[in-house]
Scaffold this motif. Sequence first.
Motif, PDB file in Angstrom:
ATOM      1  N   SER A  86      35.242  25.345  45.367  1.00  0.00           N
ATOM      2  CA  SER A  86      34.767  25.647  46.586  1.00  0.00           C
ATOM      3  C   SER A  86      35.976  27.113  46.678  1.00  0.00           C
ATOM      4  CB  SER A  86      35.671  25.137  47.745  1.00  0.00           C
ATOM      5  OG  SER A  86      34.567  23.605  47.540  1.00  0.00           O
ATOM      6  N   GLU A  87      37.078  27.277  47.082  1.00  0.00           N
ATOM      7  CA  GLU A  87      37.832  28.895  47.661  1.00  0.00           C
ATOM      8  C   GLU A  87      37.405  29.446  46.757  1.00  0.00           C
ATOM      9  OE1 GLU A  87      42.594  29.377  48.061  1.00  0.00           O
ATOM     10  OE2 GLU A  87      41.806  27.526  47.253  1.00  0.00           O
ATOM     11  N   ALA A  90      34.087  30.608  47.614  1.00  0.00           N
ATOM     12  CA  ALA A  90      33.925  31.329  49.750  1.00  0.00           C
ATOM     13  C   ALA A  90      34.503  32.940  49.122  1.00  0.00           C
ATOM     14  CB  ALA A  90      35.183  30.713  50.361  1.00  0.00           C
ATOM     15  N   THR A 367      39.732  25.860  56.012  1.00  0.00           N
ATOM     16  CA  THR A 367      39.029  27.539  56.624  1.00  0.00           C
ATOM     17  C   THR A 367      39.468  27.912  57.448  1.00  0.00           C
ATOM     18  OG1 THR A 367      37.016  26.274  55.975  1.00  0.00           O
ATOM     19  CG2 THR A 367      36.775  28.160  56.918  1.00  0.00           C
ATOM     20  N   VAL A 377      38.626  30.113  52.382  1.00  0.00           N
ATOM     21  CA  VAL A 377      38.913  28.651  52.405  1.00  0.00           C
ATOM     22  C   VAL A 377      40.155  28.096  51.146  1.00  0.00           C
ATOM     23  CG1 VAL A 377      38.039  26.584  51.044  1.00  0.00           C
ATOM     24  CG2 VAL A 377      36.435  28.470  52.404  1.00  0.00           C
ATOM     25  N   ASP A 405      39.612  20.950  57.876  1.00  0.00           N
ATOM     26  CA  ASP A 405      38.494  20.270  56.907  1.00  0.00           C
ATOM     27  C   ASP A 405      38.244  19.469  56.583  1.00  0.00           C
ATOM     28  OD1 ASP A 405      36.854  23.016  57.340  1.00  0.00           O
ATOM     29  OD2 ASP A 405      37.381  24.201  55.713  1.00  0.00           O
TER      30      ASP A 405
END
Length: 424
Positions: A86-87, A90, A367, A377, A405
């Motif tokens: 996810s990081e 992002a 975030t 992120v 988050d």
Amino acid sequence: MPARASRFKALQGAALPEYAPPDPATGVSTMRPALAFALSIALAGPVAAQDPCGMGGCADAGTAITDPLSAEERRLSEREVFLLASEILAVSGLVNTFKIEETMEVLNAAAYLEDQERWIGFNPLWVRQFRDLPTNDRWPLYAVVAHEIGHHLLGHTIVRGGSRPATELQADEFAGFALHALGANLAQAQALWQDFGATGSATHPARGLRLAAVEKGWRASAGRAGLALPGDATDPDDTAPSIRQRPDAATPGDTGAQAAPAVPAETRPHDTIRPEMSERAVCAPLPKGGLRGRVCASSALGVDHVARLTDNDRRAPWTEQEPGPGSGSRMLFDFATSISAQRLTVVNGDNTDEKAFRRHARLEGLTLRGSNGHERVIVVRDNRREQTWTLAGFEGVDWIEVIVDSVIEGRRYDTLAVARLRID
């Protein structure tokens, strides 16, 4: 073992590589044992059986590695890889829709398709060795996940044929791009590739070509940010940080961020509306000697309680006061003048002692949103050590909002605790 993981052939006679932190003199990391194919990241296409070729080369099929991990350790490793993905996504403005699973049939990670969904399989043993390392020693783990994401985004997993030199170089270049955006300098971005074979093969390019591909992606990321590139392009040991900063921003050795020249609001192209805080929010001045302004928390016992986020006492944490374990909590760093933020520092949990740390909820995913429209992120590791991140992209900001988050729930208390959360 998950059924879908059986598509991978295990690697015979290949010991799991142990990551060694960078040598202080050279800044270069090494893997032990130094096998030409020790880092196997399988590229699995849409066919059921794939060759066990990966990022570092190919190996013969053999017996799967024994799994000594508990179910809890495997669950945490899966969550960590998902958050890392996810990081990485992002920084490219993408949302993570990948499926993540653990498998002992690859040495570290693999990209593949299953039922029209994109999967990243990973070896939890390989991930576990990075869990307690400082941020700057974890770049090879980021590189592994970024390389696999690159295979998916570049369409390699929908083409038959397994690993090929051209596709490996494309995935390497994407990894270099993502690592710069996350704050890695060139030596850190290239660390994973340093022990690969000097000569290429039918499936994998030579090490020199791969290092050049990583550098190409790294420098493309810097160029896209409109910056002067740090260091000499011909120097493979370039250690200049990849901070996206204005010409007058703080140098990497500075302890705080410099105030950027004020820019009229009407000329700022990406300004966003300052977030509104709830009636329960409490604000405290930022510590003297650093940035000027204030930090506000969405809930707190009082001003002194909020000030704990930015002071030097890691044994006195801020704790959120809303019902629930803390997901959705917010902090707002509101600066007196426009600044170019350099780094985020976090000390997770209640650091009074190990028992208090485990009893309270801790940060897991954050975030960051800046007034210039930039978002980042952050994956916070579940330990008591100080963790830092380079805040590339937060230049000329008036405020930065931090949104919680996800959290790791405490064993006893339904309360989020943070010993330190500071922006310099």
